[in-house]
Design a protein around this motif. Structure first.
Motif, PDB file in Angstrom:
ATOM      1  N   ALA A   1       1.133  -0.836   0.256  1.00  0.00           N
ATOM      2  CA  ALA A   1      -0.172   0.380  -0.334  1.00  0.00           C
ATOM      3  C   ALA A   1       0.563   0.984  -0.017  1.00  0.00           C
ATOM      4  CB  ALA A   1      -1.220   0.353   1.173  1.00  0.00           C
ATOM      5  N   GLY A   2       0.616   1.854  -0.675  1.00  0.00           N
ATOM      6  CA  GLY A   2       1.544   3.659  -1.101  1.00  0.00           C
ATOM      7  C   GLY A   2       1.657   3.973   0.539  1.00  0.00           C
ATOM      8  N   GLY A   3       2.851   4.957   0.882  1.00  0.00           N
ATOM      9  CA  GLY A   3       2.862   5.027   1.959  1.00  0.00           C
ATOM     10  C   GLY A   3       3.136   4.289   3.104  1.00  0.00           C
ATOM     11  N   SER A   4       3.052   2.696   3.244  1.00  0.00           N
ATOM     12  CA  SER A   4       3.005   1.774   4.521  1.00  0.00           C
ATOM     13  C   SER A   4       4.466   1.516   4.693  1.00  0.00           C
ATOM     14  CB  SER A   4       1.996   1.006   4.187  1.00  0.00           C
ATOM     15  OG  SER A   4       2.293   0.105   2.836  1.00  0.00           O
ATOM     16  N   CYS A   5       4.550   0.586   5.517  1.00  0.00           N
ATOM     17  CA  CYS A   5       5.665   0.546   5.809  1.00  0.00           C
ATOM     18  C   CYS A   5       6.252  -0.743   4.859  1.00  0.00           C
ATOM     19  CB  CYS A   5       5.141  -1.071   7.493  1.00  0.00           C
ATOM     20  SG  CYS A   5       4.430  -1.704   7.126  1.00  0.00           S
ATOM     21  N   SER A   6       5.730  -1.510   4.125  1.00  0.00           N
ATOM     22  CA  SER A   6       5.450  -2.123   2.295  1.00  0.00           C
ATOM     23  C   SER A   6       6.997  -1.120   1.563  1.00  0.00           C
ATOM     24  CB  SER A   6       4.796  -2.391   1.889  1.00  0.00           C
ATOM     25  OG  SER A   6       3.702  -1.427   1.621  1.00  0.00           O
ATOM     26  N   LEU A   7       6.994  -0.164   1.689  1.00  0.00           N
ATOM     27  CA  LEU A   7       7.628   0.616   1.252  1.00  0.00           C
ATOM     28  C   LEU A   7       9.327  -0.708   1.393  1.00  0.00           C
ATOM     29  CD1 LEU A   7       9.072   2.753  -0.601  1.00  0.00           C
ATOM     30  CD2 LEU A   7       8.824   4.436   1.221  1.00  0.00           C
ATOM     31  N   ALA A   8       9.693  -0.046   2.878  1.00  0.00           N
ATOM     32  CA  ALA A   8      10.843  -0.622   3.347  1.00  0.00           C
ATOM     33  C   ALA A   8      10.972  -2.180   2.208  1.00  0.00           C
ATOM     34  CB  ALA A   8      11.148  -1.366   4.858  1.00  0.00           C
ATOM     35  N   CYS A   9       9.845  -3.280   1.752  1.00  0.00           N
ATOM     36  CA  CYS A   9      10.229  -4.348   1.455  1.00  0.00           C
ATOM     37  C   CYS A   9      10.687  -3.432  -0.055  1.00  0.00           C
ATOM     38  CB  CYS A   9       9.179  -4.911   1.722  1.00  0.00           C
ATOM     39  SG  CYS A   9       8.524  -5.755   3.527  1.00  0.00           S
ATOM     40  N   MET A  10      10.258  -2.724  -0.771  1.00  0.00           N
ATOM     41  CA  MET A  10      10.192  -1.925  -1.748  1.00  0.00           C
ATOM     42  C   MET A  10      11.821  -2.136  -1.906  1.00  0.00           C
ATOM     43  SD  MET A  10       6.537  -1.308  -2.394  1.00  0.00           S
ATOM     44  CE  MET A  10       6.233  -1.585  -4.421  1.00  0.00           C
ATOM     45  N   ILE A  11      12.347  -1.576  -0.764  1.00  0.00           N
ATOM     46  CA  ILE A  11      13.750  -0.803  -1.112  1.00  0.00           C
ATOM     47  C   ILE A  11      14.315  -2.197  -0.734  1.00  0.00           C
ATOM     48  CG2 ILE A  11      15.302   0.064   0.030  1.00  0.00           C
ATOM     49  CD1 ILE A  11      12.841   2.491   1.270  1.00  0.00           C
ATOM     50  N   ALA A  12      14.221  -2.974  -0.541  1.00  0.00           N
ATOM     51  CA  ALA A  12      14.620  -4.289  -0.573  1.00  0.00           C
ATOM     52  C   ALA A  12      14.957  -4.798  -0.993  1.00  0.00           C
ATOM     53  CB  ALA A  12      14.514  -4.787   0.939  1.00  0.00           C
ATOM     54  N   LEU A  13      14.093  -5.017  -1.906  1.00  0.00           N
ATOM     55  CA  LEU A  13      13.991  -6.132  -3.209  1.00  0.00           C
ATOM     56  C   LEU A  13      15.011  -5.120  -4.847  1.00  0.00           C
ATOM     57  CD1 LEU A  13      10.340  -6.863  -3.437  1.00  0.00           C
ATOM     58  CD2 LEU A  13      11.998  -8.667  -4.002  1.00  0.00           C
ATOM     59  N   HIS A  14      15.044  -3.551  -4.149  1.00  0.00           N
ATOM     60  CA  HIS A  14      15.672  -2.469  -5.735  1.00  0.00           C
ATOM     61  C   HIS A  14      16.861  -2.584  -4.945  1.00  0.00           C
ATOM     62  CE1 HIS A  14      12.193  -0.519  -7.903  1.00  0.00           C
ATOM     63  NE2 HIS A  14      11.856  -1.340  -6.874  1.00  0.00           N
ATOM     64  N   GLU A  15      16.789  -3.086  -3.599  1.00  0.00           N
ATOM     65  CA  GLU A  15      18.950  -2.669  -3.419  1.00  0.00           C
ATOM     66  C   GLU A  15      19.733  -3.897  -4.096  1.00  0.00           C
ATOM     67  OE1 GLU A  15      20.805  -0.058  -2.323  1.00  0.00           O
ATOM     68  OE2 GLU A  15      19.652   1.465  -2.107  1.00  0.00           O
ATOM     69  N   SER A  16      18.671  -4.962  -3.800  1.00  0.00           N
ATOM     70  CA  SER A  16      19.383  -6.609  -3.720  1.00  0.00           C
ATOM     71  C   SER A  16      19.117  -7.228  -5.292  1.00  0.00           C
ATOM     72  CB  SER A  16      18.162  -7.555  -3.155  1.00  0.00           C
ATOM     73  OG  SER A  16      16.903  -7.458  -3.447  1.00  0.00           O
ATOM     74  N   GLY A  17      18.525  -5.708  -6.228  1.00  0.00           N
ATOM     75  CA  GLY A  17      18.468  -6.278  -7.772  1.00  0.00           C
ATOM     76  C   GLY A  17      17.329  -7.317  -8.236  1.00  0.00           C
ATOM     77  N   GLN A  18      16.462  -7.751  -7.480  1.00  0.00           N
ATOM     78  CA  GLN A  18      15.577  -8.850  -7.599  1.00  0.00           C
ATOM     79  C   GLN A  18      14.499  -8.666  -8.005  1.00  0.00           C
ATOM     80  OE1 GLN A  18      15.775 -12.138  -4.779  1.00  0.00           O
ATOM     81  NE2 GLN A  18      16.278 -10.086  -3.137  1.00  0.00           N
TER      82      GLN A  18
ATOM     83  N   ASP B   1      18.681 -12.320   2.316  1.00  0.00           N
ATOM     84  CA  ASP B   1      19.443 -13.542   2.047  1.00  0.00           C
ATOM     85  C   ASP B   1      19.042 -14.248   1.143  1.00  0.00           C
ATOM     86  OD1 ASP B   1      20.606 -13.488   4.842  1.00  0.00           O
ATOM     87  OD2 ASP B   1      18.993 -14.191   5.550  1.00  0.00           O
ATOM     88  N   LEU B   2      18.590 -13.493   0.164  1.00  0.00           N
ATOM     89  CA  LEU B   2      18.411 -14.585  -1.028  1.00  0.00           C
ATOM     90  C   LEU B   2      19.564 -13.896  -2.353  1.00  0.00           C
ATOM     91  CD1 LEU B   2      14.435 -14.190  -2.855  1.00  0.00           C
ATOM     92  CD2 LEU B   2      16.008 -15.760  -1.583  1.00  0.00           C
ATOM     93  N   LYS B   3      19.761 -12.294  -2.084  1.00  0.00           N
ATOM     94  CA  LYS B   3      21.007 -11.934  -2.679  1.00  0.00           C
ATOM     95  C   LYS B   3      22.131 -11.293  -1.260  1.00  0.00           C
ATOM     96  CE  LYS B   3      19.450 -13.102  -6.763  1.00  0.00           C
ATOM     97  NZ  LYS B   3      19.064 -11.675  -7.671  1.00  0.00           N
ATOM     98  N   PRO B   4      22.877 -12.741  -0.980  1.00  0.00           N
ATOM     99  CA  PRO B   4      23.395 -11.888  -0.067  1.00  0.00           C
ATOM    100  C   PRO B   4      24.738 -11.522  -0.824  1.00  0.00           C
ATOM    101  CG  PRO B   4      24.289 -14.830   0.372  1.00  0.00           C
ATOM    102  CD  PRO B   4      22.419 -13.823  -0.806  1.00  0.00           C
ATOM    103  N   ALA B   5      24.989 -11.601  -1.997  1.00  0.00           N
ATOM    104  CA  ALA B   5      26.319 -10.404  -2.644  1.00  0.00           C
ATOM    105  C   ALA B   5      26.170  -8.675  -2.653  1.00  0.00           C
ATOM    106  CB  ALA B   5      26.963 -10.877  -3.448  1.00  0.00           C
ATOM    107  N   ALA B   6      24.469  -8.551  -2.322  1.00  0.00           N
ATOM    108  CA  ALA B   6      24.281  -7.409  -2.327  1.00  0.00           C
ATOM    109  C   ALA B   6      24.387  -6.871  -1.311  1.00  0.00           C
ATOM    110  CB  ALA B   6      22.441  -7.397  -2.418  1.00  0.00           C
ATOM    111  N   GLY B   7      24.364  -7.693  -0.539  1.00  0.00           N
ATOM    112  CA  GLY B   7      25.509  -6.525   1.109  1.00  0.00           C
ATOM    113  C   GLY B   7      24.353  -6.098   1.913  1.00  0.00           C
ATOM    114  N   ILE B   8      22.907  -6.661   1.892  1.00  0.00           N
ATOM    115  CA  ILE B   8      22.389  -4.926   2.445  1.00  0.00           C
ATOM    116  C   ILE B   8      21.198  -6.229   3.766  1.00  0.00           C
ATOM    117  CG2 ILE B   8      21.340  -4.046   0.936  1.00  0.00           C
ATOM    118  CD1 ILE B   8      19.199  -6.482   0.549  1.00  0.00           C
TER     119      ILE B   8
END
Length: 201
Positions: free
Chosen positions: A6-23, A75-82
């Motif tokens: 949902a826009g503006g919710s805490c789900s943004l943090a998970c979406m940041i993780a997805l982008h930072e890990s390149g998935q 943990d799916l992409k440990p090389a991303a270092g997040i």
């Protein structure tokens, strides 16, 4: 993978993780007021807790709770270092920060969005938030990120701190945190996640 958000919710943090890990991932928006997904599905039939974020993994299993989802993604992409490796003290430190953000900031600041909250309770919540923010500011005085380098905890903290402007908590009272927000928000992957969540033009 698919993330329900949902826009503006805490789900943004998970979406940041997805982008930072390149998935790569799919996303489906949820209207938290109606309880329906953007295609009209009753969200509680997908996640019986009824709130976001919710991740459907590649094996079809679902995963709820943002802190768990963020670590799973990392943990799916440990090389991303997040996230530091499991079993290390550094990973425990990450979990320490995630717990603090979740219990001391998310619940306090996020709770103030409740329109039924009384003025007295909101005053107490603002005071509690300011106490935690003052402490947090001292921890970020001499480093760019919570653990020195960017991790999922920073994406989560950025998300929660962004709510301050909407609930009467003056983040400007903490220049260190204002600088931190600008630093995290300036990351290209954070910008990409915000765009994916519909938070930027």
């Amino acid at each position: 993978m698919k993330i329900y958000y949902a826009g503006g919710s805490c789900s943004l943090a998970c979406m940041i993780a997805l982008h930072e890990s390149g998935q790569a991932y799919d996303k489906t928006k949820v209207d938290l007021k109606t309880g329906l997904t953007e295609d009209g599905t009753t969200f509680s039939t997908i996640n019986d807790k009824g709130y976001v974020p919710y991740l459907v993994m590649d094996n079809g299993q679902g995963l709820s709770e943002g802190v768990a989802i963020m670590q799973y993604i990392a943990d799916l992409k440990p090389a991303a270092g997040i996230a530091p490796a499991n079993g290390t003290l550094e990973r425990t430190r990450l979990q320490e920060w995630l717990t603090f953000i979740n219990s001391e900031l998310h619940k306090t600041i996020g709770g103030m969005f409740n329109p039924a909250m009384t003025a007295e309770t909101k005053t107490m919540s603002i005071a509690a938030a300011n106490k935690r923010l003052a402490w947090l500011s001292t921890k970020l005085e001499d480093k760019d990120y919570l653990l020195g380098t960017f991790t999922v905890a920073d994406g989560y903290l950025f998300t929660v701190l962004s709510w301050c402007q909407w609930v009467g908590v003056d983040l400007a009272a903490y220049p260190v945190l204002v600088a931190y927000q600008a630093r995290v928000g300036g990351r290209s992957n954070v910008q990409a996640a915000m765009t994916a969540a519909g938070l930027t033009k």
